[in-house]
Design a protein around this motif. Sequence first.
Motif, PDB file in Angstrom:
ATOM      1  N   THR A  94      -5.145 -12.823  -6.418  1.00  0.00           N
ATOM      2  CA  THR A  94      -3.549 -12.939  -6.343  1.00  0.00           C
ATOM      3  C   THR A  94      -3.332 -14.606  -6.596  1.00  0.00           C
ATOM      4  O   THR A  94      -2.083 -14.753  -7.123  1.00  0.00           O
ATOM      5  CB  THR A  94      -3.124 -12.387  -5.034  1.00  0.00           C
ATOM      6  OG1 THR A  94      -3.748 -12.991  -4.055  1.00  0.00           O
ATOM      7  CG2 THR A  94      -3.259 -10.989  -4.801  1.00  0.00           C
ATOM      8  N   ASN A 148      -3.464   1.269  -4.266  1.00  0.00           N
ATOM      9  CA  ASN A 148      -4.796   0.762  -4.267  1.00  0.00           C
ATOM     10  C   ASN A 148      -4.920   0.586  -6.053  1.00  0.00           C
ATOM     11  O   ASN A 148      -4.156   1.301  -6.890  1.00  0.00           O
ATOM     12  CB  ASN A 148      -5.812   1.223  -3.593  1.00  0.00           C
ATOM     13  CG  ASN A 148      -5.892   2.631  -4.013  1.00  0.00           C
ATOM     14  OD1 ASN A 148      -5.745   3.035  -5.306  1.00  0.00           O
ATOM     15  ND2 ASN A 148      -6.410   3.664  -2.951  1.00  0.00           N
ATOM     16  N   TYR A 182      -0.154  -7.063  -6.979  1.00  0.00           N
ATOM     17  CA  TYR A 182      -0.711  -6.496  -5.608  1.00  0.00           C
ATOM     18  C   TYR A 182       0.055  -6.096  -4.804  1.00  0.00           C
ATOM     19  O   TYR A 182       1.315  -6.500  -4.694  1.00  0.00           O
ATOM     20  CB  TYR A 182      -1.431  -7.686  -5.040  1.00  0.00           C
ATOM     21  CG  TYR A 182      -2.197  -7.317  -3.602  1.00  0.00           C
ATOM     22  CD1 TYR A 182      -3.257  -6.573  -3.596  1.00  0.00           C
ATOM     23  CD2 TYR A 182      -1.263  -7.587  -2.446  1.00  0.00           C
ATOM     24  CE1 TYR A 182      -3.792  -6.170  -2.434  1.00  0.00           C
ATOM     25  CE2 TYR A 182      -2.073  -7.518  -1.238  1.00  0.00           C
ATOM     26  CZ  TYR A 182      -3.325  -6.667  -1.165  1.00  0.00           C
ATOM     27  OH  TYR A 182      -3.744  -6.157   0.125  1.00  0.00           O
ATOM     28  N   SER A 201     -12.693  -3.271  -5.603  1.00  0.00           N
ATOM     29  CA  SER A 201     -11.745  -2.239  -5.539  1.00  0.00           C
ATOM     30  C   SER A 201     -11.966  -0.785  -6.180  1.00  0.00           C
ATOM     31  O   SER A 201     -12.005   0.237  -5.824  1.00  0.00           O
ATOM     32  CB  SER A 201     -10.645  -2.451  -6.499  1.00  0.00           C
ATOM     33  OG  SER A 201     -10.024  -3.871  -5.651  1.00  0.00           O
ATOM     34  N   THR A 218      -5.339  -8.468  -7.449  1.00  0.00           N
ATOM     35  CA  THR A 218      -6.095  -8.201  -5.853  1.00  0.00           C
ATOM     36  C   THR A 218      -6.902  -9.064  -5.585  1.00  0.00           C
ATOM     37  O   THR A 218      -7.816  -9.638  -6.289  1.00  0.00           O
ATOM     38  CB  THR A 218      -6.748  -6.695  -6.196  1.00  0.00           C
ATOM     39  OG1 THR A 218      -7.263  -6.212  -4.897  1.00  0.00           O
ATOM     40  CG2 THR A 218      -7.740  -6.557  -7.199  1.00  0.00           C
TER      41      THR A 218
END
Length: 669
Positions: free
Chosen positions: A408, A368, A363, A393, A388
Amino acid sequence: MSLFPLILQNALPWLLLLLLGVNNAISAVEEYQTYIIHLDHSHKPETFLTHESWHRPILNSLLSSPADDNELLFARLTPSQLSEIEKSPAHLATYPESFGKLLTTYTPKFLGLKHNSGISPTASYGEDCNAPNPKHELDTWKGTCENGTTFSPSACNRKLIGARSFTKGLQAGGIEISKEHDFNSARDYDGHGTHTASTAVGNAVPGVSHFGYARGTARGMAPGARLAIYKVLWKTNTIETAATDILAGMEQAILDGVDIMSLSLGLNQTSYFTDVIAIASLSAIEVGIFVVCAASNDYFFKTVYNGAPWITTVGAGTSYFPESVYITDSHLYYGKGNTSKAICNHTTLDRNEVAGKVVLCDYSTKINVSQQITEVKRVGAYAAIFLTDKSSSLFPNKYSIPSLLLPTASGTLLKEYVTKVRNPKVKEMNGQFLLKRTEPNHILAPGVDVLAAFSPIISFIRVGKYHLASDYALLSGTSMATPIWSPAAVRSAMMTTAYAMDNTVTIMKSELTGLSGTPLEFGAGHINPNKAMDPGLIYDMGLQDYIEFVCGLGYTKEQMSVLIRRTQWSCNHKSINDLNYPSITAVLTSKTRYPVTMNFSRVVTNVGNDTAAHRVHLENIPTGMRISNRSFVVSIELDRDFPGVIFGFLKWIDQDSHIVSSPMVAINF
């Protein structure tokens, strides 16, 4: 001579839609524009049998040539001609055209619905849906299937009993429908209408999937229901749709005799008397039509659409697909010792190191997931794991290689393994779509990665150099969540039986913050349709309750007339806090002096056991908020200032295990 269209709609008898196009040949002073004009039908002379026959001479008196003798009239009106109409004693209000936009297998199982029958195993509505002839299908049905580009009425049957399209608002604004990316008919092109219709009432179709994901039998929430389509959204040089087309479609649905009206679109929230969806939906509610609308896909606070209290506004919740990804015995790559490689930054990965392997991407706020997946695909990775905390996302069509999103916190152990082991491998990788998503609304329903029918004529996903299409696809958004009590009673049953806890037995998390959400995001909670069939108590309302509510908003007489379609009404000057809604919200400002007490009157109706005895249970009441209940006047007492939003729940519980839950919210703006 250039002529411009005028639409006369009769569902709201004094509503005159003036669709005035833009003519480039005239001066800037006399430019044409589209308006919605409201007339008071009580001024119609008795000599005119219909409102249309009354409207026609008004227009003819302003035109250089008489209007055509059709329901669709053509008129060339200038602002000065418009001003003549506004001088009429019948004129109530004029508002310019506005524009709106779209809000976009395991869902029935997730909701606990019965096989093929929705929520009621005794329901037999539409059991003959697949018969070929739609004529005389229902005694009360007045709809039809219109002919148009690549769409024939013969496509309709006892399942699809109506198909209409509405374009005059766009055309009057000089906006052309794309011939390359849409059909000038009720036929769907981009898949949104097909997907939402399939989600609502689709028959059972076995063996479908999203390119192998979520494989199973797909069916709608009410597979025995019949369907009528009213297409008001179009592919043009914008993504918007004309408010006048939305209004025309909603009015026609009322005239045709629909039972439920579902809108997966929205206009920017304005005052109710200028919001065509609010106006038309109140007309629908008055004749007993249940109106459900998508809330918004904009995530942030104060971005909800379709917020009128007579509309049931639905946000998008979660669903899951077990074993959507399954990989075994594959080499695992992680760019340890190189921060750029570790986060899969642009152009940093080496094909010789990565090709054919599962790549772990750390991350980072600098990149992104969309950019990371582009990079791992560039170097020939077999699959990827992305660390993430942003659960949404990407949309499904962006994952062109097998991918897994991990929080994460979970990724810490994985990074420890891959940095300590000499030749790390993925022994077994099972992936699930398991997303937590909340949007501002009255109630949540599954709306994230919903598998349903889709338009196969366009590419849905690109893999390498190939563009792939599919009859079924995963889509997300509040559009996907939207499917003989009053409409208010139905909404009450769904809201008061909803749940606010997720599968970790904690308050649902906000997709915006990743933290515990509030009723401003998840509404009353996630719908539980089986419990909603037996709610115990309901908070019922009718048209007069909504009139009392809008009276309390301080609208002028003209504004009230536009909204409630009357020139006479009565108000008892009740507080807007006393609208008999299944939730309670105390709104405070920086000017509020503490301590403060606000009262909310409610009335419940027992629809359960006649001998039921209910007790009150207060849950999750925050510090600084006190709740008291006397004769069902709920008092919220706040003894101190507070930041943002605080909330709790008031629950009525009886001996038959009914739990009738209402969120109680205090907002400090």
